[in-house]
Design a protein around this motif. Sequence first.
Motif, short mmCIF file in Angstrom:
data_model
loop_
_atom_site.label_atom_id
_atom_site.label_comp_id
_atom_site.label_asym_id
_atom_site.label_seq_id
_atom_site.Cartn_x
_atom_site.Cartn_y
_atom_site.Cartn_z
N PRO A 69 0.81 -1.23 0.00
CA PRO A 69 0.00 0.00 0.00
C PRO A 69 0.84 1.27 0.00
CG PRO A 69 -0.08 -1.07 2.15
CD PRO A 69 0.59 -2.03 1.21
N THR A 70 2.13 1.17 0.29
CA THR A 70 3.00 2.35 0.26
C THR A 70 3.57 2.62 -1.13
OG1 THR A 70 4.95 1.03 0.86
CG2 THR A 70 3.66 1.97 2.67
N ASP A 71 3.33 1.71 -2.05
CA ASP A 71 3.82 1.86 -3.42
C ASP A 71 2.76 2.60 -4.24
OD1 ASP A 71 4.64 1.59 -6.07
OD2 ASP A 71 5.56 -0.35 -5.71
N PRO A 72 3.10 3.75 -4.85
CA PRO A 72 2.11 4.50 -5.64
C PRO A 72 1.49 3.69 -6.77
CG PRO A 72 4.07 5.84 -5.25
CD PRO A 72 4.40 4.45 -4.79
N ALA A 73 2.23 2.69 -7.26
CA ALA A 73 1.72 1.88 -8.38
C ALA A 73 0.59 0.96 -7.97
CB ALA A 73 2.85 1.06 -8.99
N CYS A 74 0.35 0.81 -6.65
CA CYS A 74 -0.65 -0.16 -6.20
C CYS A 74 -2.06 0.24 -6.62
CB CYS A 74 -0.58 -0.36 -4.69
SG CYS A 74 -1.25 1.00 -3.71
N VAL A 75 -2.27 1.52 -6.94
CA VAL A 75 -3.61 1.96 -7.34
C VAL A 75 -3.67 2.33 -8.82
CG1 VAL A 75 -4.31 2.76 -5.06
CG2 VAL A 75 -3.02 4.29 -6.54
N LYS A 76 -2.61 2.05 -9.57
CA LYS A 76 -2.63 2.33 -11.00
C LYS A 76 -3.45 1.28 -11.75
CE LYS A 76 0.33 5.79 -10.76
NZ LYS A 76 -0.08 7.19 -10.98
N SER A 77 -4.11 1.73 -12.80
CA SER A 77 -4.84 0.82 -13.67
C SER A 77 -3.98 0.47 -14.88
CB SER A 77 -6.15 1.48 -14.12
OG SER A 77 -6.96 1.82 -13.02
N ARG A 78 -4.36 -0.57 -15.56
CA ARG A 78 -3.57 -1.02 -16.73
C ARG A 78 -4.36 -0.82 -18.01
NH1 ARG A 78 0.85 -3.98 -18.14
NH2 ARG A 78 1.44 -4.17 -15.94
N THR A 79 -3.69 -0.28 -18.99
CA THR A 79 -4.26 -0.10 -20.33
C THR A 79 -3.79 -1.24 -21.23
OG1 THR A 79 -4.52 2.30 -20.31
CG2 THR A 79 -4.11 1.29 -22.44
N GLY A 80 -4.70 -1.76 -22.02
CA GLY A 80 -4.35 -2.76 -23.02
C GLY A 80 -5.21 -2.56 -24.25
N PHE A 81 -4.60 -2.65 -25.41
CA PHE A 81 -5.40 -2.54 -26.64
C PHE A 81 -4.67 -3.21 -27.79
CE2 PHE A 81 -2.82 1.37 -26.63
CZ PHE A 81 -2.27 1.36 -27.91
N VAL A 82 -5.44 -3.52 -28.81
CA VAL A 82 -4.88 -4.07 -30.05
C VAL A 82 -5.67 -3.47 -31.20
CG1 VAL A 82 -6.38 -6.12 -29.94
CG2 VAL A 82 -4.32 -6.16 -31.36
N ILE A 83 -4.96 -3.13 -32.28
CA ILE A 83 -5.58 -2.58 -33.47
C ILE A 83 -5.36 -3.55 -34.62
CG2 ILE A 83 -5.62 -0.64 -35.10
CD1 ILE A 83 -4.56 1.12 -32.82
N LEU A 84 -6.44 -3.88 -35.33
CA LEU A 84 -6.37 -4.83 -36.42
C LEU A 84 -6.78 -4.17 -37.73
CD1 LEU A 84 -7.83 -6.32 -33.72
CD2 LEU A 84 -7.46 -8.32 -35.16
N VAL A 85 -6.06 -4.48 -38.79
CA VAL A 85 -6.42 -4.07 -40.14
C VAL A 85 -6.73 -5.33 -40.92
CG1 VAL A 85 -5.66 -2.94 -42.25
CG2 VAL A 85 -5.01 -1.99 -40.04
N ALA A 86 -7.93 -5.40 -41.49
CA ALA A 86 -8.38 -6.61 -42.18
C ALA A 86 -8.29 -7.82 -41.25
CB ALA A 86 -7.58 -6.85 -43.45
N ASN A 87 -8.59 -7.58 -39.97
CA ASN A 87 -8.56 -8.62 -38.93
C ASN A 87 -7.16 -9.18 -38.69
OD1 ASN A 87 -11.26 -8.67 -38.03
ND2 ASN A 87 -11.88 -9.81 -39.85
N CYS A 88 -6.13 -8.41 -39.01
CA CYS A 88 -4.75 -8.80 -38.73
C CYS A 88 -4.16 -7.81 -37.72
CB CYS A 88 -3.91 -8.78 -40.00
SG CYS A 88 -4.47 -9.92 -41.28
N PRO A 89 -3.65 -8.29 -36.58
CA PRO A 89 -3.08 -7.38 -35.58
C PRO A 89 -1.85 -6.65 -36.14
CG PRO A 89 -3.44 -9.58 -34.67
CD PRO A 89 -3.60 -9.69 -36.15
N ILE A 90 -1.82 -5.34 -35.99
CA ILE A 90 -0.66 -4.57 -36.45
C ILE A 90 -0.09 -3.69 -35.34
CG2 ILE A 90 -1.44 -4.55 -38.84
CD1 ILE A 90 -2.18 -1.58 -38.36
N CYS A 91 -0.84 -3.47 -34.27
CA CYS A 91 -0.37 -2.62 -33.19
C CYS A 91 -1.02 -3.08 -31.89
CB CYS A 91 -0.72 -1.16 -33.48
SG CYS A 91 -0.25 0.01 -32.17
#
Length: 288
Positions: free
Chosen positions: A136-158
Amino acid sequence: AVELELTQCGLIDRIITNLGLDDKDYCKATPVESSKPLTRDADGDPCIEDFNYAAVVGQLLYLTGHSRPELAYAVNQCARYMFNPKRSHELALIRIGKYLKATRTKGLIVRPTGGVLDINAYADADFAGLYGHESPTDPACVKSRTGFVILVANCPICWKSTLQSKTALSTMEAEISALAHCMKELVGIMDLAKFFANYYKLEPVETKVNVTVHEDNAGALVLANTLPPEYTSRSKFYHIETIWFREQIVLRGIKVVGITTTEQLGDIFTKDLTKVVFEYLRLKLCGW
């Protein structure tokens, strides 16, 4: 349709060798434990292995960024502790190595389907995922995580898996931050796709952003579809940072739609998943 498989077997072999797993027969079906996230473990046991922790993480980051997107969450967790790794972090790396040994010849299958220039983005967030696990003393304990993927023609590129830089105060705020981060990448990809579409006289580009809807993520969906500078009652204190990407949604004709949690590809970038869920999302993402 043309099908390609991007593999990096040589790099995987070097990672396995560096981790000292050449003569080990045991393998893992998933790259991370499904019970808890990897924490700083400040009071944990020191490292005892001979391999260079930072060097192996660097190899894994290169692998993840080119042909193994399903590893992004696991590798990003390990990368956070390169400056002071503990025994628990070494074991996390070894587990990834065991997973790679079981899937050594696998990679990213590129199999275009649907419209040639159809773009789909899956953005997700894990609200305060380290809370209750990290100190609880670590500031990162309350951080949220971002995750995403972008697909072109249903193919992951990013794709991306990272902790958010600010502290979100609600699930909706965490989801909106993830959506905003995804939009920054998506806009550039849209412009590039439209350039090629015009140059080669291809079909119009249709872009969709899929946001998982659970709990108050429905609020994120409502806010994303609200014409700025309007905002919802619960988003007044942070809605200003969302104006840019909401304007882009309107100006570029992007469709923001809901998606069930079970079909949310973003989950593989934000959470510890069970074997069944992980393999299902990996099939949708990587094609195997």
